[in-house]
Design a protein around this motif. Structure first.
Motif, PDB file in Angstrom:
ATOM      1  N   ASP A   5       0.876  -1.176   0.000  1.00 55.53           N
ATOM      2  CA  ASP A   5       0.000   0.000   0.000  1.00 55.53           C
ATOM      3  C   ASP A   5       0.913   1.225   0.000  1.00 55.53           C
ATOM      4  O   ASP A   5       1.548   1.533   1.012  1.00 55.53           O
ATOM      5  CB  ASP A   5      -0.921   0.011   1.227  1.00 55.53           C
ATOM      6  N   PRO A   6       1.009   1.921  -1.138  1.00 54.10           N
ATOM      7  CA  PRO A   6       1.970   3.022  -1.246  1.00 54.10           C
ATOM      8  C   PRO A   6       1.655   4.186  -0.313  1.00 54.10           C
ATOM      9  O   PRO A   6       2.566   4.806   0.227  1.00 54.10           O
ATOM     10  CB  PRO A   6       1.860   3.450  -2.711  1.00 54.10           C
ATOM     11  N   ILE A   7       0.371   4.479  -0.138  1.00 51.22           N
ATOM     12  CA  ILE A   7      -0.050   5.467   0.875  1.00 51.22           C
ATOM     13  C   ILE A   7      -1.281   4.897   1.560  1.00 51.22           C
ATOM     14  O   ILE A   7      -2.320   4.710   0.920  1.00 51.22           O
ATOM     15  CB  ILE A   7      -0.409   6.843   0.266  1.00 51.22           C
ATOM     16  N   MET A  66       3.003   0.848   3.512  1.00 47.69           N
ATOM     17  CA  MET A  66       2.992  -0.515   4.047  1.00 47.69           C
ATOM     18  C   MET A  66       3.482  -1.510   2.999  1.00 47.69           C
ATOM     19  O   MET A  66       3.044  -1.488   1.846  1.00 47.69           O
ATOM     20  CB  MET A  66       1.581  -0.902   4.479  1.00 47.69           C
ATOM     21  N   VAL A  67       4.371  -2.375   3.453  1.00 46.01           N
ATOM     22  CA  VAL A  67       4.921  -3.415   2.578  1.00 46.01           C
ATOM     23  C   VAL A  67       4.923  -4.731   3.360  1.00 46.01           C
ATOM     24  O   VAL A  67       5.432  -4.788   4.486  1.00 46.01           O
ATOM     25  CB  VAL A  67       6.377  -3.062   2.158  1.00 46.01           C
ATOM     26  N   GLY A  68       4.356  -5.762   2.763  1.00 45.36           N
ATOM     27  CA  GLY A  68       4.399  -7.097   3.361  1.00 45.36           C
ATOM     28  C   GLY A  68       5.050  -8.054   2.384  1.00 45.36           C
ATOM     29  O   GLY A  68       4.857  -7.927   1.168  1.00 45.36           O
ATOM     30  N   TYR A 128       6.531  -4.206   6.913  1.00 41.55           N
ATOM     31  CA  TYR A 128       7.098  -2.871   7.136  1.00 41.55           C
ATOM     32  C   TYR A 128       5.964  -1.848   7.160  1.00 41.55           C
ATOM     33  O   TYR A 128       5.132  -1.827   6.245  1.00 41.55           O
ATOM     34  CB  TYR A 128       8.058  -2.508   5.991  1.00 41.55           C
ATOM     35  N   ILE A 129       5.936  -1.009   8.170  1.00 41.66           N
ATOM     36  CA  ILE A 129       4.989   0.115   8.205  1.00 41.66           C
ATOM     37  C   ILE A 129       5.792   1.369   8.523  1.00 41.66           C
ATOM     38  O   ILE A 129       6.463   1.439   9.567  1.00 41.66           O
ATOM     39  CB  ILE A 129       3.889  -0.071   9.277  1.00 41.66           C
ATOM     40  N   TYR A 130       5.728   2.337   7.633  1.00 47.25           N
ATOM     41  CA  TYR A 130       6.452   3.597   7.834  1.00 47.25           C
ATOM     42  C   TYR A 130       5.452   4.702   8.154  1.00 47.25           C
ATOM     43  O   TYR A 130       4.614   5.045   7.324  1.00 47.25           O
ATOM     44  CB  TYR A 130       7.233   3.949   6.562  1.00 47.25           C
ATOM     45  N   ASP A 131       5.524   5.229   9.385  1.00 46.10           N
ATOM     46  CA  ASP A 131       4.746   6.417   9.755  1.00 46.10           C
ATOM     47  C   ASP A 131       5.582   7.596   9.244  1.00 46.10           C
ATOM     48  O   ASP A 131       6.524   8.052   9.904  1.00 46.10           O
ATOM     49  CB  ASP A 131       4.559   6.448  11.278  1.00 46.10           C
ATOM     50  N   VAL A 132       5.220   8.076   8.045  1.00 46.76           N
ATOM     51  CA  VAL A 132       6.128   8.929   7.259  1.00 46.76           C
ATOM     52  C   VAL A 132       6.453  10.248   7.949  1.00 46.76           C
ATOM     53  O   VAL A 132       7.623  10.637   8.018  1.00 46.76           O
ATOM     54  CB  VAL A 132       5.516   9.177   5.856  1.00 46.76           C
ATOM     55  N   MET A 133       5.445  10.937   8.467  1.00 49.13           N
ATOM     56  CA  MET A 133       5.715  12.273   9.011  1.00 49.13           C
ATOM     57  C   MET A 133       6.398  12.219  10.381  1.00 49.13           C
ATOM     58  O   MET A 133       7.054  13.169  10.792  1.00 49.13           O
ATOM     59  CB  MET A 133       4.426  13.109   9.075  1.00 49.13           C
ATOM     60  N   ALA A 149      -1.815  -6.593   5.035  1.00 52.50           N
ATOM     61  CA  ALA A 149      -0.707  -7.554   4.879  1.00 52.50           C
ATOM     62  C   ALA A 149       0.516  -7.202   5.733  1.00 52.50           C
ATOM     63  O   ALA A 149       1.079  -8.070   6.414  1.00 52.50           O
ATOM     64  CB  ALA A 149      -0.314  -7.656   3.413  1.00 52.50           C
ATOM     65  N   ALA A 150       0.945  -5.949   5.697  1.00 53.29           N
ATOM     66  CA  ALA A 150       2.140  -5.557   6.454  1.00 53.29           C
ATOM     67  C   ALA A 150       1.897  -5.741   7.948  1.00 53.29           C
ATOM     68  O   ALA A 150       2.734  -6.302   8.666  1.00 53.29           O
ATOM     69  CB  ALA A 150       2.509  -4.104   6.153  1.00 53.29           C
ATOM     70  N   GLY A 151       0.721  -5.303   8.413  1.00 58.80           N
ATOM     71  CA  GLY A 151       0.381  -5.445   9.831  1.00 58.80           C
ATOM     72  C   GLY A 151       0.295  -6.903  10.240  1.00 58.80           C
ATOM     73  O   GLY A 151       0.736  -7.281  11.332  1.00 58.80           O
ATOM     74  N   TYR A 152      -0.267  -7.721   9.369  1.00 55.95           N
ATOM     75  CA  TYR A 152      -0.365  -9.163   9.609  1.00 55.95           C
ATOM     76  C   TYR A 152       1.041  -9.737   9.826  1.00 55.95           C
ATOM     77  O   TYR A 152       1.297 -10.458  10.806  1.00 55.95           O
ATOM     78  CB  TYR A 152      -1.068  -9.766   8.391  1.00 55.95           C
ATOM     79  N   ALA A 153       1.973  -9.396   8.963  1.00 61.54           N
ATOM     80  CA  ALA A 153       3.339  -9.940   9.068  1.00 61.54           C
ATOM     81  C   ALA A 153       4.041  -9.427  10.333  1.00 61.54           C
ATOM     82  O   ALA A 153       4.708 -10.194  11.034  1.00 61.54           O
ATOM     83  CB  ALA A 153       4.147  -9.591   7.817  1.00 61.54           C
TER      84      ALA A 153
END
Ligand code: 2AM
Ligand code: CA
Length: 267
Positions: free
Chosen positions: A85-87, A103-105, A116-121, A210-214
């Motif tokens: 999920d790019p954003i 988010m990347v799973g 991977y979950i990046y809280d960008v700000m 997916a990312a949260g699941y992983a």
């Protein structure tokens, strides 16, 4: 785990996050998808395209499921599949310029490998490697202990509680209070940190969970459908992300039929 791959993902996430922050200085091209609250911008597409190009370059045999559909459709879970999920939280990205995530799973034969979950700000990069653990900015995640559902906070969507979707007002009553960010990424983070015991959402797409699941799998937390059965990265579904000590109770609460009674307006 392939640590060269892991290192590459961290670098790609930093590059993508930097571009997203820079994009706030110019005007965005915003389009509606299913309505005025379901938005997409050129940055959703460009960020997904960036990951697709990198993965295709370094891992040409891997396949990709992405929200913006920048790669060919994945119909089975064989081999390595990335879910992107790019954003996440595009409405927040556009209207708040804050409170969104990347988010990347990564899955192998349908099983989570890394997330991977990046809280960008906030510049906060969470990741989990299954069999190793979960990390925030490369330090082991140190979660607040969860003791019971009744002594905890839950995450969800405002509309879901207002409409009592699938008996969700039961959960509202069972906890001290509920909170919502409008970004599955940020809501899962609350559970990872033990700031909430559970995040419940109905109708999440694979890229939303997916990312949260992983990461949950890596951290020893639960991520399942509301009946407790396993998630599939090929299906949209309702999802419970929960601390293991409250997971079954959340399922029981949603299945309770006794009268609801009054709800605390400040919950
Ligand atoms: P998105 O920003 O990637 O679309 C918002 O409540 C949360 O639910 C976000 O994580 C959002 O992800 C997700 N979501 C999933 N389906 C949605 C929809 N149809 N409309 C709005 N948000 C949706
Ligand atoms: Ca998105």
């Amino acid at each position: 785990m392939d640590y060269q791959l892991h290192h590459r993902v961290l670098v790609w996430l930093e590059q993508a996050a930097h571009e997203l922050r820079l994009s706030h200085q110019r005007e965005l091209q915003v389009d509606e998808k299913k309505g005025a609250s379901d938005l997409v911008t050129e940055m959703d597409k460009a960020t997904e395209q960036f990951f697709v190009e990198k993965i295709n370059q370094y891992y040409p045999t891997h396949r990709i499921i992405g929200e913006e559909g920048m790669s060919s459709r994945v119909e089975d879970t064989d081999g390595f599949v990335w879910v992107i999920d790019p954003i996440d939280g595009t409405l927040n990205f556009v209207k708040q310029k804050n409170n969104f995530g990347i988010m990347v799973g990564l899955f192998k034969d349908g099983q989570p490998i890394a997330g991977y979950i990046y809280d960008v700000m906030k510049h906060d990069l969470y990741y989990g490697i299954v069999g190793e653990g979960a990390y925030l900015n490369n330090r082991p995640l140190d979660a607040i202990p969860i003791t019971s559902l009744e002594d905890s906070i839950a995450m969800g969507n405002v509309g879901m509680f207002a409409l009592n979707l699938k008996n969700s007002q039961r959960l509202l009553k069972a906890v001290l209070g509920v909170r919502a960010h409008g970004s599955a990424a940020l809501e899962v983070i609350e559970v990872l940190r033990g700031q909430a015991s559970v995040y419940l959402s109905f109708g999440l797409s694979p890229w939303d969970f997916a990312a949260g699941y992983a990461i949950c799998e890596a951290a020893g937390l639960k991520a399942t459908k509301p009946d407790g059965s396993p998630l599939s990265i090929l299906e949209r579904s309702a999802v419970i992300f929960a601390h293991p000590s409250v997971h079954q109770e959340v399922i029981n609460v949603l299945n309770t039929t006794e009268e609801l009674g009054e709800i605390n307006e400040y919950a």
